[in-house]
Design an enzyme around this catalytic site. Structure first.
Site, PDB file in Angstrom:
ATOM      1  N   PHE A   1       0.944  -1.460   0.188  1.00  0.00           N
ATOM      2  CA  PHE A   1       0.133   0.092  -0.073  1.00  0.00           C
ATOM      3  C   PHE A   1       0.934   1.072  -0.034  1.00  0.00           C
ATOM      4  CE2 PHE A   1      -2.401   2.706   3.350  1.00  0.00           C
ATOM      5  CZ  PHE A   1      -2.899   3.652   2.367  1.00  0.00           C
ATOM      6  N   ILE A   2       1.619   1.670   0.999  1.00  0.00           N
ATOM      7  CA  ILE A   2       2.264   2.869   1.228  1.00  0.00           C
ATOM      8  C   ILE A   2       3.498   2.777   0.111  1.00  0.00           C
ATOM      9  CG2 ILE A   2       3.284   4.461   2.750  1.00  0.00           C
ATOM     10  CD1 ILE A   2       1.904   2.965   5.092  1.00  0.00           C
TER      11      ILE A   2
ATOM     12  N   ASP B   1      10.744  -6.558  -3.376  1.00  0.00           N
ATOM     13  CA  ASP B   1       9.559  -6.776  -2.390  1.00  0.00           C
ATOM     14  C   ASP B   1       9.353  -8.559  -2.926  1.00  0.00           C
ATOM     15  OD1 ASP B   1       6.602  -7.540  -1.903  1.00  0.00           O
ATOM     16  OD2 ASP B   1       6.499  -5.637  -1.862  1.00  0.00           O
TER      17      ASP B   1
ATOM     18  N   THR C   1      10.528 -10.929   9.280  1.00  0.00           N
ATOM     19  CA  THR C   1      10.360  -9.934   8.439  1.00  0.00           C
ATOM     20  C   THR C   1      10.873  -8.729   9.162  1.00  0.00           C
ATOM     21  OG1 THR C   1       8.907 -11.064   6.863  1.00  0.00           O
ATOM     22  CG2 THR C   1       9.085  -8.620   6.904  1.00  0.00           C
TER      23      THR C   1
ATOM     24  N   THR D   1       5.845   2.855  12.904  1.00  0.00           N
ATOM     25  CA  THR D   1       4.387   3.273  13.055  1.00  0.00           C
ATOM     26  C   THR D   1       4.135   3.727  14.770  1.00  0.00           C
ATOM     27  OG1 THR D   1       2.118   2.055  13.746  1.00  0.00           O
ATOM     28  CG2 THR D   1       4.379   0.819  13.819  1.00  0.00           C
ATOM     29  N   ASP D   2       3.064   4.480  14.709  1.00  0.00           N
ATOM     30  CA  ASP D   2       2.667   5.159  16.171  1.00  0.00           C
ATOM     31  C   ASP D   2       2.155   4.143  17.285  1.00  0.00           C
ATOM     32  OD1 ASP D   2       0.234   4.495  15.131  1.00  0.00           O
ATOM     33  OD2 ASP D   2      -0.652   6.399  15.328  1.00  0.00           O
TER      34      ASP D   2
ATOM     35  N   SER E   1       7.007  -5.975  17.167  1.00  0.00           N
ATOM     36  CA  SER E   1       8.135  -6.260  16.196  1.00  0.00           C
ATOM     37  C   SER E   1       8.749  -4.804  15.659  1.00  0.00           C
ATOM     38  CB  SER E   1       7.701  -7.375  15.282  1.00  0.00           C
ATOM     39  OG  SER E   1       6.559  -6.761  14.177  1.00  0.00           O
TER      40      SER E   1
HETATM   41  N1  LIG Z   1      -0.929   1.052   6.937  1.00  0.00           N
HETATM   42  C1  LIG Z   1      -0.634   2.104   7.940  1.00  0.00           C
HETATM   43  O1  LIG Z   1      -1.672   2.627   8.397  1.00  0.00           O
HETATM   44  C2  LIG Z   1       0.918   2.200   8.371  1.00  0.00           C
HETATM   45  C3  LIG Z   1       0.912   3.050   9.403  1.00  0.00           C
HETATM   46  C4  LIG Z   1       2.026   3.366  10.011  1.00  0.00           C
HETATM   47  C5  LIG Z   1       3.198   2.561   9.606  1.00  0.00           C
HETATM   48  N2  LIG Z   1       2.999   1.561   8.483  1.00  0.00           N
HETATM   49  C6  LIG Z   1       4.303   0.914   8.278  1.00  0.00           C
HETATM   50  O2  LIG Z   1       4.456   1.205   6.719  1.00  0.00           O
HETATM   51  C7  LIG Z   1       4.978   0.079   6.153  1.00  0.00           C
HETATM   52  C8  LIG Z   1       4.157  -0.152   4.759  1.00  0.00           C
HETATM   53  O3  LIG Z   1       2.967  -0.459   5.329  1.00  0.00           O
HETATM   54  P1  LIG Z   1       1.644  -0.842   4.233  1.00  0.00           P
HETATM   55  O4  LIG Z   1       0.462  -0.653   4.949  1.00  0.00           O
HETATM   56  O5  LIG Z   1       1.887  -0.407   2.941  1.00  0.00           O
HETATM   57  O6  LIG Z   1       1.790  -2.763   4.296  1.00  0.00           O
HETATM   58  P2  LIG Z   1       1.346  -3.652   3.183  1.00  0.00           P
HETATM   59  O7  LIG Z   1       1.099  -4.799   4.053  1.00  0.00           O
HETATM   60  O8  LIG Z   1       0.224  -3.149   2.306  1.00  0.00           O
HETATM   61  O9  LIG Z   1       2.777  -3.975   2.227  1.00  0.00           O
HETATM   62  C9  LIG Z   1       3.738  -4.561   2.810  1.00  0.00           C
HETATM   63  C10 LIG Z   1       4.661  -4.860   1.613  1.00  0.00           C
HETATM   64  O10 LIG Z   1       5.824  -5.569   2.161  1.00  0.00           O
HETATM   65  C11 LIG Z   1       6.112  -6.906   1.333  1.00  0.00           C
HETATM   66  N3  LIG Z   1       6.810  -7.759   2.242  1.00  0.00           N
HETATM   67  C12 LIG Z   1       6.436  -8.258   3.209  1.00  0.00           C
HETATM   68  N4  LIG Z   1       7.283  -9.161   3.864  1.00  0.00           N
HETATM   69  C13 LIG Z   1       8.382  -9.065   2.963  1.00  0.00           C
HETATM   70  C14 LIG Z   1       9.770  -9.452   2.939  1.00  0.00           C
HETATM   71  N5  LIG Z   1      10.228 -10.428   3.961  1.00  0.00           N
HETATM   72  N6  LIG Z   1      10.538  -9.258   2.021  1.00  0.00           N
HETATM   73  C15 LIG Z   1      10.203  -8.504   1.199  1.00  0.00           C
HETATM   74  N7  LIG Z   1       9.005  -7.898   0.789  1.00  0.00           N
HETATM   75  C16 LIG Z   1       7.985  -7.979   2.041  1.00  0.00           C
HETATM   76  C17 LIG Z   1       4.506  -7.449   1.073  1.00  0.00           C
HETATM   77  O11 LIG Z   1       4.784  -8.062  -0.195  1.00  0.00           O
HETATM   78  C18 LIG Z   1       3.968  -6.063   0.497  1.00  0.00           C
HETATM   79  O12 LIG Z   1       4.154  -5.543  -0.727  1.00  0.00           O
HETATM   80  C19 LIG Z   1       5.130  -1.202   7.032  1.00  0.00           C
HETATM   81  O13 LIG Z   1       6.622  -1.191   7.704  1.00  0.00           O
HETATM   82  C20 LIG Z   1       4.172  -0.558   8.294  1.00  0.00           C
HETATM   83  O14 LIG Z   1       4.395  -1.244   9.631  1.00  0.00           O
HETATM   84  C21 LIG Z   1       1.735   1.500   8.124  1.00  0.00           C
END
Ligand SMILES: NC(=O)c1ccc[n+]([C@@H]2O[C@H](COP(=O)([O-])OP(=O)(O)OC[C@H]3O[C@@H](n4cnc5c(N)ncnc54)[C@H](O)[C@@H]3O)[C@@H](O)[C@H]2O)c1
Length: 334
Positions: free
Chosen positions: A11-12, A33, A100, A125-126, A156
């Site tokens: 996503f992000i 990824d 991971t 993350t918060d 984690s």
């Molecule tokens: N979504 C939120 O609201 C939010 C808020 C704050 C922080 N975050 C942080 O932002 C980051 C991204 O979040 P997101 O919501 O986009 O997550 P997501 O789950 O949508 O995407 C995670 C991506 O990481 C890849 N991935 C997972 N394990 C992997 C590995 N071992 N090796 C390589 N690629 C791997 C997945 O295939 C996926 O494409 C995360 O670190 C999360 O902790 C997210």
């Protein structure tokens, strides 16, 4: 300038790649990824053919493969989005979160030490701060708030943050960390609150809300988060943590009601389900430091952002429809 973006099919990370390629057309972006259930290669279709973009299917815990990419690309900056990110799944399957989120981060930083780097940025993350009481709206998380995690997911991420800061102190690795509140926007996997509710409402399926729906989150439009990371990696101080948040606190139930209203669906679809184990009550970020040092503040108002998000899901039924068709995802989605 070569930027290595991990987790860019999620996503992000994907939103960040689009943002950076649009803003810095001269940069090279390498996306790494391993495509877990949350990664979707089709999301990256718009940039896949671009000459300054490369996708590599690599697991960040695979030391040899990660080092090979560093050897080939010699990135100037690494932005680590790759993570297991869903709290519910961390409650049922914690192990993969440790592998991971902690080991993967250490492998990336070891590669940074080996090959040299301008900046390693950890997207955190918060949730590492735990939660705040619902009846103390005067309290916010600052960068000095003690780490106090609730779930295997947040633990984690907190462990990874501590490791990142230790690589700064011990090895002088130029690191930075952003701790962001809940994001919403295009390309979010429909297991998280907002896309799940939009997709279910469109399918006239029940809208499952935990407990009484009173938990409060601080919502930020994903592009505002991408802009914050852009500022931190270019102008932020190394060894520092920056909180990123929207000052936009909403109760889960109010968000679901708003989605019903926008889509013209009846609130009767809302069903209250047993609460998540250890469910955090309220998150609220104080983003004063990133405003003071880097001039960042959120630009997208929630009413505008949620409408853009709903419109995106309406116009991209194929994107999420295909995900929901995948056999391995059907059970998870249900
Ligand atoms: N979504 C939120 O609201 C939010 C808020 C704050 C922080 N975050 C942080 O932002 C980051 C991204 O979040 P997101 O919501 O986009 O997550 P997501 O789950 O949508 O995407 C995670 C991506 O990481 C890849 N991935 C997972 N394990 C992997 C590995 N071992 N090796 C390589 N690629 C791997 C997945 O295939 C996926 O494409 C995360 O670190 C999360 O902790 C997210």
């Amino acid at each position: 300038m070569t930027i290595l973006v991990t987790g860019g099919a999620g996503f992000i990370g994907s939103n960040f790649i689009f943002y950076m390629m649009d803003r810095y057309p001269e940069y090279r972006i390498v996306c790494l990824d391993c495509l877990t259930y949350a990664g979707n290669l089709a999301t990256l279709d718009p940039v896949m053919e671009s000459p300054n973009f490369r996708f590599a299917k690599v697991n960040i815990t695979d030391r040899e493969a990660v080092f090979r990419i560093f050897e080939e690309e010699k990135p100037d900056i690494v932005v680590n989005f790759a993570a297991e990110s869903h709290v519910d799944r961390s409650i049922t399957h914690p192990q993969i979160f440790l592998e991971t989120n902690i080991i993967g981060t250490s492998v990336l930083m070891d590669a940074c030490r080996r090959y040299g780097i301008g900046r390693f940025h950890q997207v955190s993350t918060d949730e590492v701060y735990g939660d705040l009481p619902l009846d103390r709206p005067d309290l916010f998380f600052t960068e000095e708030t003690p780490i106090h995690t609730s779930s295997p997911y947040s633990s984690s991420k907190a462990a990874a943050d501590l490791l990142v800061l230790s690589y700064y102190r011990t090895y002088g690795l130029p690191v930075s960390i952003s701790r962001c509140s809940n994001n919403y926007g295009p390309y979010q996997f429909p297991e998280k609150l907002i896309p799940l509710m939009i997709v279910n409402a469109l399918n006239d399926d029940p809208l499952p809300v935990y407990g009484k729906g009173e938990n409060v989150r601080d919502w930020l439009y994903v592009e505002d988060h991408c802009r914050a990371i852009d500022l931190i990696i270019h102008n932020g101080r190394t060894g520092e943590v920056y909180n990123v948040g929207g000052h936009n606190e909403m109760r889960n139930l109010d968000i679901v009601r708003m989605i019903c209203r926008e889509l013209g669906k009846p609130e009767e679809l809302i069903t209250f389900v047993a609460d998540r184990k250890g469910h955090d009550l309220r998150y609220a970020i104080d983003p004063a430091k990133i405003y003071r040092e880097l001039g960042w503040c959120p630009e997208t108002k929630f009413e505008e952002g949620i409408r853009m998000t709903i419109r995106w899901y309406l116009e991209h039924r194929e994107w999420w429809g295909t995900l929901l068709q995948r056999g391995d995802l059907q059970k998870l989605y249900k």
